[in-house]
Motif scaffolding. Structure first.
Motif, PDB file in Angstrom:
ATOM      1  N   GLU B 109       0.811  -1.218   0.000  1.00  0.00           N
ATOM      2  CA  GLU B 109       0.000   0.000   0.000  1.00  0.00           C
ATOM      3  C   GLU B 109       0.843   1.266   0.000  1.00  0.00           C
ATOM      4  O   GLU B 109       0.555   2.224  -0.703  1.00  0.00           O
ATOM      5  N   SER B 113      -0.220   5.247  -4.802  1.00  0.00           N
ATOM      6  CA  SER B 113      -1.027   6.399  -4.433  1.00  0.00           C
ATOM      7  C   SER B 113      -2.475   5.940  -4.513  1.00  0.00           C
ATOM      8  O   SER B 113      -2.763   4.799  -4.854  1.00  0.00           O
ATOM      9  N   ASP B 114      -3.378   6.849  -4.244  1.00  0.00           N
ATOM     10  CA  ASP B 114      -4.788   6.460  -4.332  1.00  0.00           C
ATOM     11  C   ASP B 114      -5.326   6.624  -5.749  1.00  0.00           C
ATOM     12  O   ASP B 114      -6.471   6.327  -6.022  1.00  0.00           O
TER      13      ASP B 114
END
Lengths: 211, 211
Positions: B109, B113-114
DNA sequence: ATTTTTGTTCTCTTTTTGCTCTCTTTTTTG
DNA sequence: CAAAAAAGAGAGCAAAAAGAGAACAAAAAT
């Protein structure tokens, strides 16, 4: 290195599930009975396949010991993509700073070895010239020996943990940083305990971004 | 590369839904029963179509392994811990060398990035002083703009792709390597197309070991 | 020393499974 | 409605997988 057949996987699962129920590692006959098979020879074929896959411990000669799983098999690393435990931070000159609640990180296959591994976060600049920066994560293969030139997690005098290149000779052990402003240290072999060997490295650039 | 028929999509959905419910990948017979079909041959026709569409893993020879989905097919359904596509290699001065069949890598994770991300393998030494070595993998956030000082994948003159630091002013764009033996290059803004921004980096030391 | 257990190796048989083929039925489409 | 496409049934094949059972030698138990 073939994939397991269905029956082989069933047997492996059975062994894992019933690991505690067997007071001692089960013999072929016992397993036969438990699985409802009537031929020891047939079962042996499956066990051999599991030994080849390094999921069952091979027999030492013709010794009779029963069927016991490998460490690898116990972890369940054969099938599902499993995360590696992030166990703490390592800073040159201090013991590994353990993390309170261990969590697991997804790690690409290519950064692991086939042996048990764990993840540490690096504090400090001692390996900067090897491309390992402050804040990087490293994947460590758990093992207590190393070859010269490998990067190892070494515990010195049972108190200080460091990440360094290692060079071993019969009478001394060199721990060499990758940083021109730091010096290599020499120790007696009994002072140095190898805790693992570097197999992978990871860095996040996310914290630098304005998120 | 035809579109899927209705039944094929149904079967694919069924496979996705019941992926966790089947302890092992289902065989043709099992799938038949589950779908209420009585002909293995008919089902096989559909599975073949799904294999052609690269949504089901092809069988290795005549091996019996059951029907398992491709990484590609699995994508999107499993929103949580999902792999990123490894799409190719990037070497300074050449277009990105695309990989024939894209596969997916498990990535921690913290290295993503998102936003949508993908993975490239780096060829060459142009970023060596930034700790990015030949053979390293980089995680790239897909986006067409960047802030000064970020490391970007840039396509120059629609032909050359590179991984460099970027510095933009209204009238020119600087692409700066992290290697003292290489020089920064200046371009007009319209020559440079940003393809993504570096958010993570990974390195394997496994190939160096005697395996 | 003798018997039993246990891992190992065989050969042979049965079952399972992916795959192909032909023919029929159902659904879609112009 | 008629042609085409899609879906299905069922038979049959070859190879893989699984199993049974016998035989053997070393190890363990008696």
């Amino acid at each position: 290195m073939n994939a397991l057949t269905r029956r082989q996987r069933e047997i492996l699962d059975f062994l894992r599930d019933n690991q505690e129920k067997f007071p001692y590692p089960p013999t072929l006959d016992e397993l036969c009975a438990a699985l409802g098979m009537s031929s020891r020879g047939s079962l042996h074929k499956h066990i051999s396949a599991l030994i080849d896959a390094e999921l069952v411990q091979p027999f030492d000669g013709n010794k009779q010991g029963g069927i016991r799983l490998t460490d690898q098999a116990r972890r369940g690393e054969d099938a599902g993509e499993q995360g590696l435990p992030f166990v703490g931070r390592i800073a040159a000159g201090k013991p590994i700073e353990a993390i309170e609640n261990i969590h697991y990180m997804a790690v690409p296959e290519v950064l692991k070895s086939d042996k048990p591994c764990y993840v540490l976060q690096v504090k400090g600049e001692s390996m900067i010239e090897a491309g390992i920066f402050d804040g990087d994560w490293v994947v460590i293969e758990q093992r207590n020996y190393a070859q010269n030139g490998e990067i190892v997690v070494a515990l010195v005098d049972k108190s200080e943990a460091t990440l360094k290149y290692i060079e071993q000779t019969p009478d001394k052990v060199l721990l060499i940083p990758a940083n021109a402003s730091m010096v290599a240290m020499a120790y007696l072999p009994e002072q140095v305990e190898i805790q693992g060997v570097l197999v992978g490295q990871m860095r996040s650039y996310r914290s630098l971004l304005n998120k």
